[in-house]
Each structure stands twice: as structure tokens, then as C-alpha cells.
Design a protein around this motif. Sequence first.
Motif, PDB file in Angstrom:
ATOM      1  N   ASN A   1      -1.589   9.072   7.149  1.00 54.38           N
ATOM      2  CA  ASN A   1      -0.226   8.843   6.660  1.00 54.38           C
ATOM      3  C   ASN A   1       0.021   7.348   6.585  1.00 54.38           C
ATOM      4  O   ASN A   1      -0.706   6.567   7.202  1.00 54.38           O
ATOM      5  CB  ASN A   1       0.795   9.567   7.555  1.00 54.38           C
ATOM      6  CG  ASN A   1       0.781   9.060   8.985  1.00 54.38           C
ATOM      7  OD1 ASN A   1       1.135   7.907   9.243  1.00 54.38           O
ATOM      8  ND2 ASN A   1       0.345   9.905   9.920  1.00 54.38           N
ATOM      9  N   PRO A   2       1.031   6.954   5.840  1.00 52.09           N
ATOM     10  CA  PRO A   2       1.220   5.507   5.613  1.00 52.09           C
ATOM     11  C   PRO A   2       1.889   4.784   6.780  1.00 52.09           C
ATOM     12  O   PRO A   2       2.267   3.636   6.650  1.00 52.09           O
ATOM     13  CB  PRO A   2       2.115   5.467   4.369  1.00 52.09           C
ATOM     14  CG  PRO A   2       2.847   6.754   4.373  1.00 52.09           C
ATOM     15  CD  PRO A   2       1.976   7.772   5.043  1.00 52.09           C
TER      16      PRO A   2
ATOM     17  N   GLN B   1       0.801  -1.216   0.000  1.00 51.77           N
ATOM     18  CA  GLN B   1       0.000   0.000   0.000  1.00 51.77           C
ATOM     19  C   GLN B   1       0.841   1.277   0.000  1.00 51.77           C
ATOM     20  O   GLN B   1       0.315   2.361  -0.183  1.00 51.77           O
ATOM     21  CB  GLN B   1      -0.956   0.005   1.190  1.00 51.77           C
ATOM     22  CG  GLN B   1      -1.852  -1.222   1.153  1.00 51.77           C
ATOM     23  CD  GLN B   1      -3.011  -1.099   2.117  1.00 51.77           C
ATOM     24  OE1 GLN B   1      -4.112  -0.749   1.736  1.00 51.77           O
ATOM     25  NE2 GLN B   1      -2.765  -1.392   3.361  1.00 51.77           N
ATOM     26  N   SER B   2       2.122   1.162   0.277  1.00 51.25           N
ATOM     27  CA  SER B   2       2.999   2.326   0.156  1.00 51.25           C
ATOM     28  C   SER B   2       4.398   1.811  -0.132  1.00 51.25           C
ATOM     29  O   SER B   2       4.645   0.603  -0.052  1.00 51.25           O
ATOM     30  CB  SER B   2       3.006   3.167   1.441  1.00 51.25           C
ATOM     31  OG  SER B   2       3.879   2.585   2.396  1.00 51.25           O
ATOM     32  N   LYS B   3       5.284   2.716  -0.448  1.00 56.47           N
ATOM     33  CA  LYS B   3       6.649   2.264  -0.765  1.00 56.47           C
ATOM     34  C   LYS B   3       7.418   1.883   0.491  1.00 56.47           C
ATOM     35  O   LYS B   3       8.536   1.389   0.415  1.00 56.47           O
ATOM     36  CB  LYS B   3       7.398   3.344  -1.544  1.00 56.47           C
ATOM     37  CG  LYS B   3       7.560   4.653  -0.780  1.00 56.47           C
ATOM     38  CD  LYS B   3       8.212   5.708  -1.657  1.00 56.47           C
ATOM     39  CE  LYS B   3       8.177   7.065  -0.951  1.00 56.47           C
ATOM     40  NZ  LYS B   3       8.750   8.139  -1.773  1.00 56.47           N
ATOM     41  N   TYR B   4       6.806   2.094   1.651  1.00 58.79           N
ATOM     42  CA  TYR B   4       7.516   1.788   2.894  1.00 58.79           C
ATOM     43  C   TYR B   4       7.297   0.355   3.372  1.00 58.79           C
ATOM     44  O   TYR B   4       7.813  -0.044   4.399  1.00 58.79           O
ATOM     45  CB  TYR B   4       7.095   2.773   3.993  1.00 58.79           C
ATOM     46  CG  TYR B   4       7.273   4.193   3.551  1.00 58.79           C
ATOM     47  CD1 TYR B   4       8.558   4.734   3.405  1.00 58.79           C
ATOM     48  CD2 TYR B   4       6.186   4.991   3.224  1.00 58.79           C
ATOM     49  CE1 TYR B   4       8.737   6.028   2.958  1.00 58.79           C
ATOM     50  CE2 TYR B   4       6.353   6.281   2.784  1.00 58.79           C
ATOM     51  CZ  TYR B   4       7.627   6.800   2.641  1.00 58.79           C
ATOM     52  OH  TYR B   4       7.803   8.074   2.195  1.00 58.79           O
TER      53      TYR B   4
END
Lengths: 362, 362, 362, 362
Positions: free
Chosen positions: D180-181, D52-55
Motif C-alpha cells: 500500500n502507498p 509515487q501516489s496521490k498522498y
Amino acid sequence: MSGNGFGHLFRFTTWGESHGPAIGCVVDGVPPMIPISEADIQIWLDRRKPGQSKYVTQRKEPDEVEILSGVFDGVTTGTPISLMIRNQDQRSKDYGEIKDKFRPGHADYTYWKKYGIRDYRGGGRSSARETASRVAAGAVARKVLSHLLGNAASVRGALVQVGPYKVSRDNWDWSETERNPFWCPDAKTAEQWAEYLDGIRKAGSSIGAVVEVVADGIPAGLGAPIYDKVDADLAKAMMSINAVKAVEIGAGFEAALLSGEENADEMRTGADGEPEFLSNKAGGVLGGITSGQPVVCRFAVKPTSSILTPRQTVDKDMTETEILTKGRHDPCVGIRAVPVGEAMMAIVLADHLLRHRGQVGV
Amino acid sequence: MSGNGFGHLFRFTTWGESHGPAIGCVVDGVPPMIPISEADIQIWLDRRKPGQSKYVTQRKEPDEVEILSGVFDGVTTGTPISLMIRNQDQRSKDYGEIKDKFRPGHADYTYWKKYGIRDYRGGGRSSARETASRVAAGAVARKVLSHLLGNAASVRGALVQVGPYKVSRDNWDWSETERNPFWCPDAKTAEQWAEYLDGIRKAGSSIGAVVEVVADGIPAGLGAPIYDKVDADLAKAMMSINAVKAVEIGAGFEAALLSGEENADEMRTGADGEPEFLSNKAGGVLGGITSGQPVVCRFAVKPTSSILTPRQTVDKDMTETEILTKGRHDPCVGIRAVPVGEAMMAIVLADHLLRHRGQVGV
Amino acid sequence: MSGNGFGHLFRFTTWGESHGPAIGCVVDGVPPMIPISEADIQIWLDRRKPGQSKYVTQRKEPDEVEILSGVFDGVTTGTPISLMIRNQDQRSKDYGEIKDKFRPGHADYTYWKKYGIRDYRGGGRSSARETASRVAAGAVARKVLSHLLGNAASVRGALVQVGPYKVSRDNWDWSETERNPFWCPDAKTAEQWAEYLDGIRKAGSSIGAVVEVVADGIPAGLGAPIYDKVDADLAKAMMSINAVKAVEIGAGFEAALLSGEENADEMRTGADGEPEFLSNKAGGVLGGITSGQPVVCRFAVKPTSSILTPRQTVDKDMTETEILTKGRHDPCVGIRAVPVGEAMMAIVLADHLLRHRGQVGV
Amino acid sequence: MSGNGFGHLFRFTTWGESHGPAIGCVVDGVPPMIPISEADIQIWLDRRKPGQSKYVTQRKEPDEVEILSGVFDGVTTGTPISLMIRNQDQRSKDYGEIKDKFRPGHADYTYWKKYGIRDYRGGGRSSARETASRVAAGAVARKVLSHLLGNAASVRGALVQVGPYKVSRDNWDWSETERNPFWCPDAKTAEQWAEYLDGIRKAGSSIGAVVEVVADGIPAGLGAPIYDKVDADLAKAMMSINAVKAVEIGAGFEAALLSGEENADEMRTGADGEPEFLSNKAGGVLGGITSGQPVVCRFAVKPTSSILTPRQTVDKDMTETEILTKGRHDPCVGIRAVPVGEAMMAIVLADHLLRHRGQVGV
């Protein structure tokens, strides 16, 4: 512990309703490195499968098992084995009749009273369909037993009584159980049953039965007294099977008639230096621990409650009414209880084998 | 789970050997604010106490219970209740005879085989002396039942068969059970047993028996399907009692002989708007859940294994020999199993009552 | 499962209140044939015993343990071991102060709220006196470990922080823990603590602390993923000790600061052909299974809640009031938590050793 | 109890491997009549979903849940709820690298050592993929909590530390966690983390983190002392999550630094007549029982062990080698641990709510 699991080191949990998308179980605690495949489980499921003779329910279920986890490169990994069986023949029908009425002898009233709701389609969770999961878990338990005990260990079951007709012990032949649709070890009695059950079936009636399960090649020492005696666990295991009303070990109820002299299984020294018992009134269990003799367990199965004769009952509003159960039924549900009883015996013994190994070592 | 505990929310764990300093149990999970005293427990222990008639063992044990924890200001606090009973009449004697020989029918061989050691004094842990702890825990369970269900709830037991002699159902009178040394509900049969057991006792023999336990006033809805069915737990509980070889619920083994029509407990609407069942073949349990009918359980007790006639056996070196058991014995150990069966019934029901309250509420 | 027991194959259940007649435990599942005596247990109880220095409570309890069952001819028999410790110094005093008021930081309010009643004498069941039973059970667990693993296996604890003062890892000397009243492995820090705690004690105050427990000689392979990971069970075991508020394994909270590179315990081949880890950030557990490295666990103990400075509180009627706790207290209850932490580590490892032997074999 | 289940009255058992056909769980003991649908579970799974995020890991899994049993007409029936999630993105690749080598920080070595075999594909059973089952079971637990406690009850989690960067308590805003992610409750810190984690990600490295989970609206009285304290069960639950190395309740490790005066959560009478605590050092738990304050738990998550820098290791033959882990990884696995921690908190509280209702009533 919420009621849908059984066992300790070898533990399985079942789920699923008669008319849901699938049923299944999770088998936890299986030792690693045991070769197992879906085919190894399927052969046991096929024995319990409905629709195999006119003496059992005509529901058509292939009962194909899928292994979803716990097996890698053809062997168990020690992680939980998830087994699933898709339901296929949930015949679409009108449940109006049983939706609100309580069928006598079934769990309709008690599930409704306990939970305030019940899945009435085919009995929902209380359906004997759940026993397919037991047979699947039992197949895994058999693998554990043979892996640890070798092929000498066996668990076999037979139908020994249908209504008033009992098998003759003198004619007992285990191989015969595979040759008739009743798991009957006595060819003559099987014929008698065939005729008797034809009559029952045609009358839309049903009849009770007695199943016997015997485990051979089980070493002495299994069982965890005082409350997890191997016979106590067998009693629980068998009584948990649908329609079972009684369980006995060895001489069972007949022990009430015996004198101490008759009941004593005297011991001699066998050729192999191990004790040889001159009888097996104990059914292979003394003080809750296996003695090395065959473990012998019998249980009574009540007649199928679904019959074609109307019975008086009430509905959810406590209005008096009557009911008769149309559809596909077992004239003698005891027949299909044989592989289930075998499975539960294998499960109890596998669990106790692991527990014994844990507490005492081998 | 190592075998010496039973139950889930109401759970007890027992400890102690026949000839150790004491026996006892820890009862965990008892709801708070229930009035209880040592006297409340003692009345039930006194019923099981040995030496009360010539038909049971002559060991003299006052069986005085001490409450060591869990009760404060006369009520339970919700913390574990530790109960202890000092052993007093561990008659000093020569154990040479049974130290190395295995008594047939006893757990001597299996304990030795399992553990490599056994406390041979009076049977050690496998002695029926352990059942005093069950009766003490059962007394606590009774308090839980009456606290939560009121006085309508009762658990009563009776001896219903000794050898070939069964009680007459027509003469059944619960109050009679308190008037003879057999817990026999039928005065006539009690006389018959007295004579019969005198003969058994004088012959140094023993005989089996059947016990029936009935719980009245139990609400519908108790039991945790599939594997913790209330009847499955009863089967385990009863089979775990020393010398028990068979358990049945309701019609039990007779269910094998019944047709579906006969087996159906038909339902009508009772005066109170609750269902009224026209029979109780089910023994108060359908699908593992109580139906509101009386819960009926029977179990068979084998004859005392200690008898005065020599039996063939082997010793630890697997040398053939014979043994006879001198000393204090029960000609019919089934008699003293009655209060134990009652205790186990109360325990199973108390546990399921708490579990039901937890999962479903009330 | 009602909360007063811990463990599976090695399972113990404790009972007793601070000011009742006795406390104790039942240890079930101990393998047979392990030599054990009261003296073997007493040496560990003596380490936890109150009143041994001015830094701990001055209650005088000899804490003499009695073995009531499960041991015969000096060895375990595989049956439950019942251990009892009589309470002796339940100082008679006026409980008026704490009878109705809730002491902040204590369990007074929550026990009262949960159960509607509490044994307020000395904290009743919530008193740290219960931990004597843990130490007794831990002594049995140590016997199991040494019996099965040999003397290389050890479980040792140390106090590593008192308030702001931490031990120096460079000065760590296990033998030093036996030479000061703090189980401090660093002589210099012990001196510092002595002075610091004198001040705390004289002020009638208290201070928190950190305990570290290390198990050496534990083989790789113990632990039952996913939910009974050995570190998960350690976390539960330690958090269940009175006043413990935090638990960590290996790097613990510091792991939040580490990069993947720093955290990786690299592996080389040791001289014995077994893997040699170049660091032990994991604390001896990977994926919930022991790696063969030392198992390292730390836990934080909050300051004793009983202090001489009045604190604001309420009573049972929700009337605002204040309270101060007179009497015998620990300025740093963390000191006496060291032997308790050791005991819980030994118990967790013994249980997992038996479970591993059961599921996987050895 | 074989390790893959958690809880007592509310009990769930998980199964499945990272690269098998599916994963799932069976949730047993759910009270009946609770409305629930797949969508109700899916919303929580979507929060944990990878990619869901690049993290976080770039594995693409829709994580669609199927309810296979236990729900009828849109409500729970009291029977086991079987949940299944098909694995979809088991990227076909060459496992040669990790098949025989042990990745430092992973469970490769210990699974192999324990079981003699391991499913090396994606970590097999030890993969964090298993936590999807926890989140699904947690969604059911949330339903139990809201059904019995109303909407006031909530369980929320946040990431509070990434490497050296902690959130500011002054800026805490729960609604920010959804924006926020990182599930960061402080917008400023979230920006800081974004930059910091970009660096970590590009370097092929990873970093540890700390998660905080808070339950509000939980009534006083939950928890089963002594060993099933609610904080002990939380410690076990959190420590069982992949990569977790430390757990704390309330003040946690900081309690070591506190004096008794500072640590005491003083009590006043609140406007509603209930106690009002002036602080919450206890984290909502006293003596193992909830106090009615928010239940506060924090846990540390180690850095992802899969990194792009080679690390020294050995293989199955104990040959020294090195390894680096290519492929899809989480630079900070702590991020995705937030919904898992929430799920475990909900599960622990649901179980204790049912247990409390069972033992004490409501």
C-alpha cells in the motif's frame, strides 16, 4: 570522525580519487552573508593547477570548480558549501606496472595493507590531486578571514629551499613570488633553482623542498589550549599534506640552539599602544595562542617518489621485483605545495577565529 | 571540542593549574579487562617528576596519582578512568613581579589577551605541570598497546640534542637512557651535556633541545587518511607539548635535501614473508598509515623562558618595564619533555589502533 | 568521542561509579570572567540530592561539590572546570545477590555483555548517581546563560505526570514546584500524588512519570541545522538520562492528531516589534532553530526497576533464577529527574549559544 | 562540528538545497571490501521518491544517485563515498509570496533570524528534500550492517498512526507495508487511511502521523554510555528529521503509566543458551546498550505546514499579513518519513557497531 574532515566550527570534508569522475569537498560552518563566487575560488585553484611550467606535473587539468550549494544571491547562507571539480585528464594507460607492485615512498603498500584494496590508478585517494579540494576550501577560509578581519589579514606562502639552495632572507620580496614558477621570493635564487631543477627533471629524478607560510594581520587571542593550540593545529594541517615530513613554527628546530636570552621575544609599547615585539622567535604563537605577530610556519616536502630510476620493491605476493614510474611527474612536488600550505593556514586560522568568537566573544 | 581533550576512540581530557589544589585527566574509551593499577601509572609519572637532578626544576612534587573511577577488581571496565594528582609544593610566594608583567617567551600576554584574566601563579594552566596528566594518560595508553599488541610493542624516547651537542648515532644504546639524568642514549654525550648544562645552570640561563621518540612493534595499517594521518596526529600531539616549536617524522627537514632515489625506502621480502624495508626515511609512515617499520618522531624544545637575566617587557597597562624570573627552573626543559613525548606517541598510537579496529577490524 | 562527554563549545565529560571514591566532571569551553563559586553549584545539587523525602531513595549523600580548577579570583578563566563530589554513603553490604544475576530493567546484562565485566556495586557506572555530575555541569551552564542573556533567561522543570495522574494546566504555578517534594506545579495534584506514591512505596513497587522542562528568555536563532538541531540535541540529552524512554518537543506526540491548520503557530507583530506567536505547538523550535518562544520539552521516565517483588531472570551462567532488589530505592525515579532535565536543557542551550556566537556572531 | 554531519566512525555529511543544482552527501568511515553499486542505493531512494501516489507531493524527481568516489572494482575502499543527486523538477515559479513572508510552521522565520538570509526557494536547506541524502547514506549503512552481521540483521519501518487512526497490532504484517502507498502493516487500516487522506487532500489540509522503525538481528552490546547511548543517538537521529516532534523507545511515553513489575522485561534461558526476554518494554536498549532484542523506535511527524487555508503571519518588515501555500504538497508528510526513519536507524546502528568493534573488539 573518520579522517577525511578537518576543523571544528569551520569544518571541511574532502572526497575523491585521482582517477575517479570528480573530487570535491563540503565546507560547513561558514558564516552567512559573505559574498563569494566560483571566480573567487578559481583564482586560488589556478595557482595550484598542474601543467603550468615544466617544473611540475604535465597532467592537464583545468580544475574548474562548481559551487553546488550554500551560496544564494551571491552570498553564503550559513549552510554547507559543496564544491566539485571534475577530473578531466585521467590519461588512459596501462596500470599493470603499479597495479600489483608497491612503489617505494608512495602509500601503495600501506593502503593495501590497511584496507585490503586500493584504487591504484594514479595513487587513488592518496594522490596529491586531493589537495585541489584543500585549495578550494582554503579560498572559502580566506573569505571568512577578510570578512571578519578586513583586508589587513593575509596569508602568503613561498618556497624557501630546494635541495641545498635556500632563499636569501635579505632579498625577500613577496611580490617576486608571483613572477617565477617556484613561488620564490628571491629572484636570484629563482634563477638558481631553474637551472638546478632542469637538471633534476632531465635526469628523471626529484628533489625535496621547504615551504614557508606567513599570516599577517591576525589578532592576538586565537587558539584553544591545551590540545587545540593554534600551532598544534597548524602542525597537523601541514603534516597532513602529501609528502610533508616536518613542520616548524617560528624559530623551529633552530630553537634547540638558542639560549633563553636569545629566544625571548622582548616587548615594548608600540606607537598604537599595542605591544611591539622586538623579534619573532615564537612565530606569532605563545602558549598555543596568537600574539598578534605574524604567524610563521615552515614545512619540509620530501622529493617526489615517482622517479625514472628503477627501485627495488615487492609485489602483493611478496615477490621481489623492481619498479620505475613512467609518466607525468613533478621534479619538485614542493612547488605545488605552496598554495596548499597557504590554504591550510587560512583554514586553521578561520576555524580558530570562529571558535574564539564562540568561546570568548569579540 | 573546547581544546582540553585529545583523541577519538581513546580520548583524554586534562584539567588543572600549576598552583591549584590538583591536576588530572579523564581517560575515556579504554577497552575493558585490561589489568591496571596506580603503581602501573606511577612508574611513568616518576620519570617525569620534577626535582630529580640539578638539571631540572627543584619543585618537589611526589606526583602521586589516584585512580578515581573506571577500574574494578584490578581491571579496566570500559568506563572513563579519572586520574588525579594533588599539587603539593605550590610554594607560597610573592607573585607581584609576574602578576601584571608579561614574561617574554611565556604565555602570559596571550592568555591575558585571549581571556581577559589569567591565573598567574606559576603560569596557571599554561604551566608544564599539565604534562603530568599527559604522562598518566600515556601510561594507560601503553597498557592498551601492550594488551592488544603484546610486549613487542614499545614506545621509547631519548634526548638527542642539547644546544649544539648532538648524540652520536653510532653510540646509541637505549639502555643508557636509564643511566643518566638526560635520557641520553650515548654515555659520552651525556658527560658532555652534564658539563655544558652546569654552565648554563650557573649562569641562570637555559638552552633548547631535541627529543626523539620511537615506537617499535607497531603493525602496518594504523592511521586514518587524509586528515587524521598518524603522522599528522603525531605532529599535533608533539606540537601541543609546552615549548615545542618543531616536529619531524623520519628524515624530517633533511628530506628537503634528498633526491627521490635517496628517499625511496626500497623493499625486499623478509624472512618472515613480510616486507623488509632497506631504510626508514619515511619514519614508519607512508600516506599517513604505519608501514610496520619503527615510527620515528623528533621534536625541538625551545629553551626555558624563565631565566635570571632581565628582559624588556610591558605590563598590563602597556607600560614598558623589565623582568627576570627568580625561583625554581629547568635549565633545559627538553629533558623532562622526553617522557611527555613518549606519552603522546603512545596515546596517538592507542587511539589509531582502536580506530583501525573499528573501521577495518583486525 | 568515547561516549562520556556531551556538547561542543560548551563540553562536559563525566566520570565515576556509584560506589567508587568519587564522581565528577570536567566542564570545558566556559567563557572567561563569569563569577562562580562552589555555593552557586551547590544550590542546584541540593535540589537533586537523595534522601530529601520519603518518596525518593534514602541514600544519604551530602553531594558536596569541590571546584578543582578553572576558577581564579572568583571568576572563570576560560580553562576547564573540574568538579568533584565524594561518595559518602556507599553502604557496605552483601552484593552476592546482584553480583551474578541480571536485574530486569537494569543495565546489568548489557554492561556485562558489552564489556565482559561490570562494577555491580549499586549499578556502577550505570547508576543514576552519575546525574549529580550533570546537575553540577548544568549549574555552570546556567551561569553561562545568565552571563550572556541576562536574568530574563530561565530554565525550569516540573513533574507533570505520575502514573495516570497528570497536573492540571489550569492550575499551573511555577512557584508551587518549590513547595512540594515532587516539583509539582499544581498543589492539588501534589496531594493526589502524595497519597498515590505512599501506596506505591509501601507496596515496594514503583511507577513511571513525565517531566516537563521549559526555557524562557531564549533568543531566536540558536541551533545548528541539519543534524545538530536544538531539538535533536535536546532529544539526545534527555534520552541519555537514566530511565528516560521518550522525549517530545512542543505538541510532541499529539502533533500526530493535529491538522495543518491547528498546528500552525500563527504570527502577529508584538508590541516590541518582534513577532508574537499565537500558539506554541512548535515548542519554541522551527527547523531546529529557536524561534524566541519558550523552548518546551517533555520526557517520560520509566518506573524504578528495583522493586520488592521477585522477578524472573538469569545469571552469568545463563541459569534461570529470580531476583528482588532490597535496599534504598526511589518509588518514582521521575521526581529526581526534574533537576537533571533542567540541567541538560541548560547545557544544550549554553552550547548552542556559544556555537551560534561562533558561527554567526551576535 | 558545524551541524551538517552525523555519526562518528560511520559519519556522513549532507549538503544541498531544495532548488539548487544538486543535493548529496559524503559518507566517511565505511569499512573496505563491501560490494556496493548505485543500484544498491537506488532501490532505497526509490522508496522515498516523491510523486509515487496521490498522498504525497507531486514533485517529479527521479532521484538518481551517482557514486563519485570511494568505490573501486565494485567494492568500497575505505575512503569517503561521495553521493550526488541532481535536482530536476525545481519548477520555475513566482516566489514573491513566500520570499518575504514567513510561513507558519516552516523554518522561514528562524533561518532568516539566524542567518540574516535564506534561500526561500522551496524551503532551501530546510526542505525535506535533504532527506534523500539520508536515505542514500542509510543504504550504505545497511550494507555495513549486512556485511558485518549477515542477513539476519534488518531495519524495517511502518506508518502506525495517521491522525486518530492507529494500526491494529493484531493485524501486523510486515509484507503488507510493500503493498500500500502508506507503508501500513495492516491492510484494513490502510483502506481507512486512504479514505481519510483523500478527504484531507481535497480539503487542502494535512495531518500528522506516527512512524515505527524496528531493527532485528542486532547483537547485544552496541551503544556507548553515558552520552552516546544507542537510544540517545536514535532520539537525536529521529528528531533531526524534518517535522518530527517526538521520539520514543520501547514502551516510550506509556512507561509513565507502568509499575516496576509491569515494566521489567523478565529473562529466561533461550533454546540457544542466550537470554530470552519475556517482553520488550525496553525496546531493545538497557542502559544505552542493545540487549539483543529488537530495537524499537517510534516518532511523531507533525502535519505538513503547507496548506491551502490562509494563516496569519508577518513579513520581514514585521508587517502583519496572511499566507497560503499553493503548489505541490504532502497531505501527510509522515508517509515519506518512513524510509527516512529506517535510514537513520541503520546509520545509528552502523556507527555504533563500528565504535563497539573499535573500543571492545568482537
